[in-house]
Design an enzyme around this catalytic site. Structure first.
Site, PDB file in Angstrom:
ATOM      1  N   GLU A 127      37.742  37.060  33.993  1.00  0.00           N
ATOM      2  CA  GLU A 127      36.620  36.221  33.526  1.00  0.00           C
ATOM      3  C   GLU A 127      35.739  37.020  32.562  1.00  0.00           C
ATOM      4  OE1 GLU A 127      33.911  34.400  36.490  1.00  0.00           O
ATOM      5  OE2 GLU A 127      32.366  34.639  34.957  1.00  0.00           O
ATOM      6  N   ASN A 223      35.959  37.503  44.400  1.00  0.00           N
ATOM      7  CA  ASN A 223      34.847  36.867  45.112  1.00  0.00           C
ATOM      8  C   ASN A 223      35.059  36.952  46.628  1.00  0.00           C
ATOM      9  OD1 ASN A 223      35.336  33.868  46.198  1.00  0.00           O
ATOM     10  ND2 ASN A 223      36.662  34.168  44.447  1.00  0.00           N
TER      11      ASN A 223
END
Ligand code: F3S
Length: 286
Positions: A127, A223
């Site tokens: 990302e 995450n």
């Protein structure tokens, strides 16, 4: 023994949208390529591969391919990669999460105005690589207090700070505070996604009450790793597992509350399986 599963566990809006799109495209037929794994979950990726979905890692992997659909992953790609993929003439389906797209737009606009882009995140995360690729001028990535301390910018240049959507909110505040101590003009856009914030806050709350905490997530999911880190600080008996078979908890018989949470790339089916099978496994050990 009570089991509490976090309401925010599992797929976030962006991941669900991306995974559903890949399955829809599979139904339509034709060769399907995803640019990088569509999500960081080996079980889902394995299932998609069994349905013929191929993962490509560079626009070069599409050389010689004349038909098919290329799906851009939920955490986005750089402008250059997107342009190269579109130039192949293949059908392109963009599942970049709107929250990530917003960062791309901010970075493109602010860098075009001459501002130095600072991305708070992990430099090697896809990302962040994607976000970096939308800045008109070289962006700086900061992930640790040491990097924030060492940061220097050309005099008179304004700074625009954004963050990786899944970055830890507390760490983000700390790093921004270090940067703000330097006498630069700073525009700070907190782009941490709400899904992440809610998931982290709820995990934190459950872990502080739980005797055992289970975090479900793929090995490569950052995450999920962050969720584990957060829970571990509050509950020493925190276990990071991919499927229920991985659970190897030590019980002393006094445990009253088991907490469960899961990263954004964990399918509901796996959470439910962990809920039922892990509980049985743990109860058998008591
Ligand atoms: Fe999007 Fe937030 Fe998920 S940025 S992909 S909804 S974690």
């Amino acid at each position: 023994m009570e089991v509490v599963t976090a309401k925010s566990a599992g797929f976030c809006f962006g991941v669900k949208r991306a995974v559903d799109t890949v399955y829809e495209e599979v139904e339509k037929g034709g060769p399907i390529f995803t640019y990088g794994p569509v999500i960081h979950n080996e079980t889902v990726i394995g299932d998609l591969e069994a349905k013929g979905v191929r993962i490509i890692h560079s626009p070069k992997d599409l050389e010689g391919i004349t038909e098919g659909t290329v799906i851009l992953r939920s955490h986005g790609v750089s402008r250059k990669e997107e342009e190269e993929i579109r130039a192949t003439g293949l059908k392109v389906v963009d599942t970049t999460c709107p929250f990530v797209k917003r960062i791309h737009r901010t970075v493109a606009e602010e860098s075009a105005k001459g501002r130095q882009i600072v991305i708070i995140g992990a430099a090697d995360h896809p990302e962040v690589e994607g976000i970096r690729g939308w800045s008109e001028t070289p962006a700086v990535v900061i992930g640790t207090p040491e990097e924030a301390e060492a940061f220097e910018c050309e005099e008179g240049k304004e700074i625009c700070i954004v963050s990786q959507t899944t970055f830890n909110a507390t760490k983000f505040e700390k790093l921004v505070a270090i940067l703000k101590q330097k006498s630069y003009t700073i525009i700070c856009v907190n782009t941490i996604c709400n899904a992440t914030h809610e998931r982290q806050t709820e995990a934190q709350e459950i872990a502080s009450r739980a005797d055992i905490m289970i975090v479900i997530g793929g090995r490569t999911s950052s995450n999920s790793a962050k969720l584990y880190e957060i829970c571990r600080e509050r509950c020493p008996k925190t276990y990071f597992i991919q499927t229920w078979e991985d659970l190897d908890a030590e019980l002393d018989g006094n445990e009253k509350l088991i907490g469960i949470t899961a990263g954004a790339s964990t399918p509901k089916r796996i959470i439910e399986e962990v809920q039922s099978k892990c509980l049985k496994k743990l109860l058998n050990k008591c």
